[in-house]
Design a protein around this motif. Structure first.
Motif, PDB file in Angstrom:
ATOM      1  N   MET A  38       0.656  -1.091  -0.025  1.00 45.11           N
ATOM      2  CA  MET A  38       0.066   0.170  -0.107  1.00 45.11           C
ATOM      3  C   MET A  38       0.893   1.396  -0.143  1.00 45.11           C
ATOM      4  O   MET A  38       1.837   1.321   0.898  1.00 45.11           O
ATOM      5  N   ALA A  39       0.597   2.099  -0.842  1.00 46.20           N
ATOM      6  CA  ALA A  39       1.384   3.487  -0.823  1.00 46.20           C
ATOM      7  C   ALA A  39       0.997   4.325   0.291  1.00 46.20           C
ATOM      8  O   ALA A  39       0.161   4.290   0.922  1.00 46.20           O
ATOM      9  N   ASN A  40       2.246   5.022   0.523  1.00 49.60           N
ATOM     10  CA  ASN A  40       2.265   5.928   1.871  1.00 49.60           C
ATOM     11  C   ASN A  40       1.255   6.999   1.429  1.00 49.60           C
ATOM     12  O   ASN A  40       1.031   7.374   0.338  1.00 49.60           O
ATOM     13  N   LYS A  41       0.635   7.835   2.471  1.00 45.65           N
ATOM     14  CA  LYS A  41      -0.063   8.944   2.476  1.00 45.65           C
ATOM     15  C   LYS A  41       0.634  10.226   1.810  1.00 45.65           C
ATOM     16  O   LYS A  41       2.044  10.068   2.014  1.00 45.65           O
ATOM     17  N   LEU A  42       0.146  11.032   1.237  1.00 47.45           N
ATOM     18  CA  LEU A  42       0.830  12.252   0.829  1.00 47.45           C
ATOM     19  C   LEU A  42       0.201  13.443   1.391  1.00 47.45           C
ATOM     20  O   LEU A  42      -0.796  13.458   1.567  1.00 47.45           O
ATOM     21  N   TYR A  43       1.102  14.580   1.794  1.00 48.50           N
ATOM     22  CA  TYR A  43       0.474  15.595   2.737  1.00 48.50           C
ATOM     23  C   TYR A  43       1.155  17.165   1.689  1.00 48.50           C
ATOM     24  O   TYR A  43       2.344  16.955   1.144  1.00 48.50           O
ATOM     25  N   ASN A  44      -0.004  17.867   1.751  1.00 54.34           N
ATOM     26  CA  ASN A  44       0.500  19.069   1.029  1.00 54.34           C
ATOM     27  C   ASN A  44       1.432  19.867   1.522  1.00 54.34           C
ATOM     28  O   ASN A  44       1.704  19.959   2.813  1.00 54.34           O
ATOM     29  N   VAL A  45       2.549  20.423   0.553  1.00 55.12           N
ATOM     30  CA  VAL A  45       3.393  21.362   0.857  1.00 55.12           C
ATOM     31  C   VAL A  45       3.207  22.763   0.293  1.00 55.12           C
ATOM     32  O   VAL A  45       3.458  23.640   0.879  1.00 55.12           O
ATOM     33  N   GLY A  46       2.380  22.585  -0.874  1.00 56.19           N
ATOM     34  CA  GLY A  46       2.362  23.987  -1.517  1.00 56.19           C
ATOM     35  C   GLY A  46       1.364  23.741  -2.848  1.00 56.19           C
ATOM     36  O   GLY A  46       1.171  22.690  -3.082  1.00 56.19           O
ATOM     37  N   LYS A  47       1.322  24.765  -3.617  1.00 56.79           N
ATOM     38  CA  LYS A  47       0.554  24.669  -4.948  1.00 56.79           C
ATOM     39  C   LYS A  47       1.644  25.464  -5.855  1.00 56.79           C
ATOM     40  O   LYS A  47       2.065  26.537  -5.642  1.00 56.79           O
ATOM     41  N   ILE A  48       1.712  25.152  -6.981  1.00 57.13           N
ATOM     42  CA  ILE A  48       2.430  25.690  -8.143  1.00 57.13           C
ATOM     43  C   ILE A  48       1.662  26.693  -8.681  1.00 57.13           C
ATOM     44  O   ILE A  48       0.798  26.188  -9.267  1.00 57.13           O
ATOM     45  N   VAL A  49       2.093  28.126  -8.354  1.00 56.58           N
ATOM     46  CA  VAL A  49       0.977  28.891  -9.077  1.00 56.58           C
ATOM     47  C   VAL A  49       1.420  29.496 -10.595  1.00 56.58           C
ATOM     48  O   VAL A  49       0.490  30.171 -10.959  1.00 56.58           O
ATOM     49  N   ASN A  50       2.703  29.488 -10.677  1.00 61.32           N
ATOM     50  CA  ASN A  50       3.285  30.123 -11.846  1.00 61.32           C
ATOM     51  C   ASN A  50       4.639  29.574 -11.986  1.00 61.32           C
ATOM     52  O   ASN A  50       5.396  29.131 -11.336  1.00 61.32           O
ATOM     53  N   THR A  51       5.058  30.070 -13.382  1.00 64.09           N
ATOM     54  CA  THR A  51       6.656  29.832 -13.512  1.00 64.09           C
ATOM     55  C   THR A  51       7.256  31.326 -13.270  1.00 64.09           C
ATOM     56  O   THR A  51       6.666  32.322 -12.728  1.00 64.09           O
ATOM     57  N   HIS A  52       8.547  31.389 -13.017  1.00 59.92           N
ATOM     58  CA  HIS A  52       9.496  32.533 -12.808  1.00 59.92           C
ATOM     59  C   HIS A  52      10.645  32.466 -13.698  1.00 59.92           C
ATOM     60  O   HIS A  52      11.429  31.481 -13.612  1.00 59.92           O
ATOM     61  N   GLY A  53      10.725  33.420 -14.646  1.00 56.98           N
ATOM     62  CA  GLY A  53      11.818  33.685 -15.322  1.00 56.98           C
ATOM     63  C   GLY A  53      11.780  32.502 -16.425  1.00 56.98           C
ATOM     64  O   GLY A  53      10.963  31.992 -16.690  1.00 56.98           O
ATOM     65  N   ILE A  54      13.182  32.348 -17.177  1.00 60.59           N
ATOM     66  CA  ILE A  54      13.063  31.511 -18.199  1.00 60.59           C
ATOM     67  C   ILE A  54      13.895  30.367 -17.917  1.00 60.59           C
ATOM     68  O   ILE A  54      14.174  29.361 -18.882  1.00 60.59           O
TER      69      ILE A  54
END
Length: 173
Positions: free
Chosen positions: A1-17
């Protein structure tokens, strides 16, 4: 059975190139999660598809974290990850001090008074300021907003999913 995952954050955009991503942090431990070498999991909200990535560098900027990952060095490579969640595997959770708890340990706990009266179940955690507030869903009536302070929270038993409280005057009104 896979381990549970917990939120760290959300990717809201890119930054630079150069393949950096703007991440809105949802962790109490950004110094652990965004340190060089930290392994994070990107999860696509719709499909649940996952991609593993290792932090190369990170810095805080305007309330977010600008993070560069070892796997990518170009905006075109990271563009598809916008909107994805960043999570950590259960095995990478940090150890907490005594009387500290993860949200997932508190949510769903039943709340009882020191006299044994059942008040309801914790359904939400608010962070309005000086202390957290646990929202207790009552079987009948309005939700109870329970301040997480020593005079109120007497005992937390995460194994039994039970919180014992001493109600202050006016809390049930």
């Amino acid at each position: 059975m896979a381990n549970k995952l917990y939120n760290v954050g959300k990717i809201v955009n890119t930054h630079g190139i150069r393949g950096e991503l703007k991440i809105l942090s949802q962790t109490d431990f950004p110094e652990l999660r965004f340190v060089k070498g930290s392994e994070l999991l990107f999860v696509e909200p719709d499909s649940g598809r996952t991609v593993t990535a290792k932090v190369e560098s990170a810095r805080e900027h305007k309330g977010m974290f600008i993070v560069r990952f070892k796997e990518w060095d170009n905006i075109n490579q990271v563009e598809p990850f916008k909107g994805w969640m960043v999570k950590v595997d259960e095995q990478h959770l940090a150890d907490l001090d005594e009387d500290e708890y993860y949200y997932h340990e508190i949510l769903g706990c039943s709340v009882v008074t020191t006299e044994g009266e059942k008040l309801g179940e914790i359904t939400e955690i608010l962070t309005p300021g000086a202390n957290h507030v646990w929202v207790v869903k009552r079987p009948k009536g309005k939700d109870l907003l329970l301040p997480v302070i020593d005079p109120v929270v007497i005992e937390v038993d995460v194994e039994a999913k039970r919180v014992t409280v001493e109600l202050m005057e006016g809390l049930l009104e």
